[in-house]
Design a protein around this motif. Structure first.
Motif, PDB file in Angstrom:
ATOM      1  N   LEU A 205     -25.752  -2.848  40.784  1.00 31.72           N
ATOM      2  CA  LEU A 205     -24.325  -2.921  40.987  1.00 31.72           C
ATOM      3  C   LEU A 205     -23.511  -1.582  41.021  1.00 31.72           C
ATOM      4  O   LEU A 205     -22.856  -1.110  41.939  1.00 31.72           O
ATOM      5  CB  LEU A 205     -23.399  -4.020  40.578  1.00 31.72           C
ATOM      6  CG  LEU A 205     -22.165  -4.607  41.177  1.00 31.72           C
ATOM      7  CD1 LEU A 205     -22.315  -4.682  42.597  1.00 31.72           C
ATOM      8  CD2 LEU A 205     -21.638  -5.569  40.415  1.00 31.72           C
ATOM      9  N   HIS A 206     -24.001  -0.989  39.902  1.00 36.08           N
ATOM     10  CA  HIS A 206     -22.867   0.087  39.397  1.00 36.08           C
ATOM     11  C   HIS A 206     -23.651   1.509  39.421  1.00 36.08           C
ATOM     12  O   HIS A 206     -22.815   2.443  39.301  1.00 36.08           O
ATOM     13  CB  HIS A 206     -21.851  -0.215  37.926  1.00 36.08           C
ATOM     14  CG  HIS A 206     -21.082  -1.225  38.214  1.00 36.08           C
ATOM     15  ND1 HIS A 206     -19.818  -0.962  38.748  1.00 36.08           N
ATOM     16  CD2 HIS A 206     -21.247  -2.446  37.755  1.00 36.08           C
ATOM     17  CE1 HIS A 206     -19.160  -2.039  38.651  1.00 36.08           C
ATOM     18  NE2 HIS A 206     -19.943  -2.953  38.157  1.00 36.08           N
ATOM     19  N   GLY A 207     -24.773   1.200  39.352  1.00 39.72           N
ATOM     20  CA  GLY A 207     -25.721   2.594  39.333  1.00 39.72           C
ATOM     21  C   GLY A 207     -26.648   2.682  37.934  1.00 39.72           C
ATOM     22  O   GLY A 207     -26.183   2.197  37.033  1.00 39.72           O
ATOM     23  N   PRO A 208     -27.630   3.502  37.948  1.00 41.47           N
ATOM     24  CA  PRO A 208     -28.535   3.284  36.772  1.00 41.47           C
ATOM     25  C   PRO A 208     -27.944   3.901  35.693  1.00 41.47           C
ATOM     26  O   PRO A 208     -28.731   3.899  34.565  1.00 41.47           O
ATOM     27  CB  PRO A 208     -29.710   4.054  37.458  1.00 41.47           C
ATOM     28  CG  PRO A 208     -29.469   4.776  38.680  1.00 41.47           C
ATOM     29  CD  PRO A 208     -27.983   3.944  39.375  1.00 41.47           C
ATOM     30  N   PHE A 209     -26.905   4.698  35.995  1.00 42.01           N
ATOM     31  CA  PHE A 209     -26.466   5.436  34.871  1.00 42.01           C
ATOM     32  C   PHE A 209     -25.858   4.690  33.701  1.00 42.01           C
ATOM     33  O   PHE A 209     -25.902   4.727  32.346  1.00 42.01           O
ATOM     34  CB  PHE A 209     -25.305   6.353  35.057  1.00 42.01           C
ATOM     35  CG  PHE A 209     -23.934   5.474  35.623  1.00 42.01           C
ATOM     36  CD1 PHE A 209     -23.777   5.174  36.919  1.00 42.01           C
ATOM     37  CD2 PHE A 209     -23.010   5.451  34.848  1.00 42.01           C
ATOM     38  CE1 PHE A 209     -22.778   4.488  37.192  1.00 42.01           C
ATOM     39  CE2 PHE A 209     -21.834   4.650  35.235  1.00 42.01           C
ATOM     40  CZ  PHE A 209     -21.650   4.225  36.317  1.00 42.01           C
ATOM     41  N   VAL A 210     -25.572   3.338  33.917  1.00 42.57           N
ATOM     42  CA  VAL A 210     -24.941   2.377  33.007  1.00 42.57           C
ATOM     43  C   VAL A 210     -26.185   1.846  31.992  1.00 42.57           C
ATOM     44  O   VAL A 210     -25.804   1.606  30.724  1.00 42.57           O
ATOM     45  CB  VAL A 210     -24.530   0.923  33.718  1.00 42.57           C
ATOM     46  CG1 VAL A 210     -23.546   1.131  34.712  1.00 42.57           C
ATOM     47  CG2 VAL A 210     -25.840  -0.058  34.249  1.00 42.57           C
ATOM     48  N   ARG A 211     -27.469   2.439  32.063  1.00 41.85           N
ATOM     49  CA  ARG A 211     -28.606   2.298  31.087  1.00 41.85           C
ATOM     50  C   ARG A 211     -28.298   2.859  29.951  1.00 41.85           C
ATOM     51  O   ARG A 211     -28.499   2.630  28.849  1.00 41.85           O
ATOM     52  CB  ARG A 211     -29.977   2.192  31.822  1.00 41.85           C
ATOM     53  CG  ARG A 211     -30.222   1.207  32.917  1.00 41.85           C
ATOM     54  CD  ARG A 211     -31.440   1.268  33.472  1.00 41.85           C
ATOM     55  NE  ARG A 211     -31.842   0.672  34.626  1.00 41.85           N
ATOM     56  CZ  ARG A 211     -32.005  -0.581  34.673  1.00 41.85           C
ATOM     57  NH1 ARG A 211     -32.195  -1.136  33.573  1.00 41.85           N
ATOM     58  NH2 ARG A 211     -32.077  -1.317  35.731  1.00 41.85           N
ATOM     59  N   GLN A 212     -27.910   4.085  30.200  1.00 43.47           N
ATOM     60  CA  GLN A 212     -27.599   4.955  29.144  1.00 43.47           C
ATOM     61  C   GLN A 212     -26.264   4.755  28.439  1.00 43.47           C
ATOM     62  O   GLN A 212     -26.046   5.099  27.326  1.00 43.47           O
ATOM     63  CB  GLN A 212     -27.658   6.477  29.672  1.00 43.47           C
ATOM     64  CG  GLN A 212     -28.639   7.304  29.997  1.00 43.47           C
ATOM     65  CD  GLN A 212     -29.764   6.728  31.048  1.00 43.47           C
ATOM     66  OE1 GLN A 212     -28.931   6.706  32.215  1.00 43.47           O
ATOM     67  NE2 GLN A 212     -30.719   6.210  30.748  1.00 43.47           N
ATOM     68  N   LEU A 213     -25.505   4.140  29.128  1.00 42.93           N
ATOM     69  CA  LEU A 213     -24.319   3.672  28.552  1.00 42.93           C
ATOM     70  C   LEU A 213     -24.261   2.466  27.798  1.00 42.93           C
ATOM     71  O   LEU A 213     -23.291   2.184  26.757  1.00 42.93           O
ATOM     72  CB  LEU A 213     -22.912   3.544  29.280  1.00 42.93           C
ATOM     73  CG  LEU A 213     -22.577   4.864  30.245  1.00 42.93           C
ATOM     74  CD1 LEU A 213     -21.477   4.534  31.336  1.00 42.93           C
ATOM     75  CD2 LEU A 213     -22.211   5.800  29.189  1.00 42.93           C
ATOM     76  N   TRP A 214     -25.231   1.786  27.855  1.00 40.95           N
ATOM     77  CA  TRP A 214     -25.560   0.391  27.181  1.00 40.95           C
ATOM     78  C   TRP A 214     -25.924   0.871  25.822  1.00 40.95           C
ATOM     79  O   TRP A 214     -26.703   1.512  25.558  1.00 40.95           O
ATOM     80  CB  TRP A 214     -26.756  -0.364  27.678  1.00 40.95           C
ATOM     81  CG  TRP A 214     -26.808  -1.735  27.033  1.00 40.95           C
ATOM     82  CD1 TRP A 214     -25.825  -2.689  26.427  1.00 40.95           C
ATOM     83  CD2 TRP A 214     -28.048  -2.357  26.632  1.00 40.95           C
ATOM     84  NE1 TRP A 214     -26.449  -3.879  25.974  1.00 40.95           N
ATOM     85  CE2 TRP A 214     -27.826  -3.720  25.757  1.00 40.95           C
ATOM     86  CE3 TRP A 214     -29.316  -1.974  26.814  1.00 40.95           C
ATOM     87  CZ2 TRP A 214     -28.743  -4.376  25.444  1.00 40.95           C
ATOM     88  CZ3 TRP A 214     -30.470  -2.867  26.193  1.00 40.95           C
ATOM     89  CH2 TRP A 214     -30.061  -4.243  25.766  1.00 40.95           C
ATOM     90  N   ASP A 215     -25.131   0.152  24.824  1.00 45.96           N
ATOM     91  CA  ASP A 215     -25.356   0.633  23.361  1.00 45.96           C
ATOM     92  C   ASP A 215     -26.566  -0.209  22.658  1.00 45.96           C
ATOM     93  O   ASP A 215     -26.794  -0.153  21.364  1.00 45.96           O
ATOM     94  CB  ASP A 215     -24.084   0.356  22.444  1.00 45.96           C
ATOM     95  CG  ASP A 215     -23.565  -0.972  22.026  1.00 45.96           C
ATOM     96  OD1 ASP A 215     -24.428  -1.835  22.490  1.00 45.96           O
ATOM     97  OD2 ASP A 215     -22.534  -1.100  21.875  1.00 45.96           O
TER      98      ASP A 215
END
Ligand SMILES: Cc1cc2nc3c(=O)[nH]c(=O)nc-3n(C[C@H](O)[C@H](O)[C@H](O)COP(=O)(O)OP(=O)(O)OC[C@H]3O[C@@H](n4cnc5c(N)ncnc54)[C@H](O)[C@@H]3O)c2cc1C
Length: 347
Positions: A205-215
């Motif tokens: 939904l928001h883009g693959p960059f969120v994977r890096q932001l998940w802690d």
């Protein structure tokens, strides 16, 4: 404790994402019940029980499940387990008991004398749907960069609904809320698998960059597997037929001797905190105006003679939940509205 109206997203509208992962049209969903207004408790729903707790002067026992209730002519004994391995049960003596556990939890309590067979039948007939929530913790609330403040997005991917925290309430995302059949997408998955499935949908939904932001942390809560509820909430299916034995909806406001009942399953509409609170008020009114109980008060015939309209309270102040201003109509089988609306209360 502060309340505020629940609003839809401010700023850019939420996104929709299709099964293939491509972003769909912006804001495709209309608001099915635009006239309905919802409120939330600012700071979290646990403030409600905490506020109630602070007003109580008697000791409150936590982590002490009731396992048996025995009624005698002059009092009622409640047996509780004080910790999981306890062999000896602790007994409390009371004039009356108000029982607010869910239907499945009530069925695991041993009653002496036993609950009348028709009450057991009504308890067995309560239809609880499962509900599952998956929370993901992110290093920053990336949705704010899209001007999303609260509200939720819909998807037909497994996560179904993604709820964004209101402004200034951190970076913990309710990455998936499913109920009823939709929970199947998460059943049988390990915690790790469930977190990653939800993360896939947030990334779609928001883009693959969120994977890096998940802690790397999160929580999966499956209400159907919670031993104290064994289900999400009641969604009663429509009755296909009625026999001459049926007397309409069961009147949970009638006590069984010294035992009174309350909870979302005991009044309409099911599935709301508000219903649970109002059913408890109904029981409190009955308890405060009670006469010495007789154990046969909940026979179907007794109900028919005493109750009048469903949910009416004979011989005590009438408190019909359905007629309260702002209540929804008590249609059996109707889906709880909060689970189908565009915005909803949050806890
Ligand atoms: C995922 C989900 C989302 C929801 N969202 C909303 C929402 O946005 N707005 C809304 O209004 N409602 C919502 N609801 C519904 C709402 O949570 C319920 O209607 C409400 O909590 C019911 O309250 P209750 O007191 O009847 O039961 P519960 O909240 O289930 O309380 C029953 C209590 O009894 C305890 N218990 C069980 N067995 C025993 C025992 N043997 N001895 C002692 N204690 C026992 C349990 O531990 C529990 O604390 C939601 C429900 C779910 C599952």
């Amino acid at each position: 404790m502060r309340w505020e109206r629940v609003s839809a997203h401010r700023g850019k509208q939420p996104k929709w994402v299709g099964p293939e992962g491509g972003a769909g049209p912006q804001n495709p969903g209309s608001r099915p019940f635009p006239a309905r207004r919802y409120s939330r408790i600012v700071g979290g729903w646990d403030l409600l029980p905490r506020a109630l707790l602070s007003s109580l002067s008697e000791p409150v026992l936590l982590n002490a499940p009731v396992v048996a209730i025995t009624q005698g002519p002059h009092d009622v004994h409640v047996q509780i387990k004080t910790f999981p391995q306890a062999r000896n049960l602790k007994a409390l003596k009371a004039d009356v008991v108000l029982l607010t556990a869910s239907g499945p939890a009530v069925q695991r309590i041993t009653f002496s004398p036993p609950l009348p067979s028709h009450v057991q039948e009504v308890l067995r007939g309560l239809h609880y749907v499962p509900a599952t929530k998956v929370f993901l913790s992110f290093r920053r609330p990336f949705w704010r960069e899209e001007n999303i403040e609260g509200g939720h997005s819909n998807t037909d991917r497994p996560s179904r609904m993604i709820f964004y925290p209101p402004p200034r309430e951190g970076a913990l995302l309710l990455a998936s809320y499913t109920w009823s059949d939709a929970t199947a997408a998460f059943s049988g998955l390990s915690q790790e698998e469930a977190l990653r499935l939800a993360l896939d949908d947030v990334a779609a939904l928001h883009g693959p960059f969120v994977r890096q932001l998940w802690d790397g942390t999160g929580v999966v809560k499956r209400w159907a597997e919670d031993p104290h509820s064994q289900g999400g909430f009641v969604v009663q299916p429509p009755e296909l037929w009625q026999t001459e034995k049926d007397y309409g909806p069961y009147d949970w406001s009638m006590p069984y001797g010294r035992i009174y009942f309350a909870g979302e399953h005991t009044a309409y509409p099911h599935g709301w905190v508000e219903t649970a609170v109002k059913s408890a008020l109904r029981a409190a009114l009955k308890i405060n105006s009670r006469e010495e109980p007789a154990l046969e008060t909940t026979s179907p015939e007794g109900q028919r003679q005493r109750q009048g309209p469903a949910h009416g309270v004979a011989g005590s102040p009438s408190y019909d939940l359905a007629e309260e201003e702002g209540s929804h109509s008590p249609v059996q089988g109707q889906l709880p509205l909060q689970h189908t609306t565009y915005t909803r209360t949050w806890h």
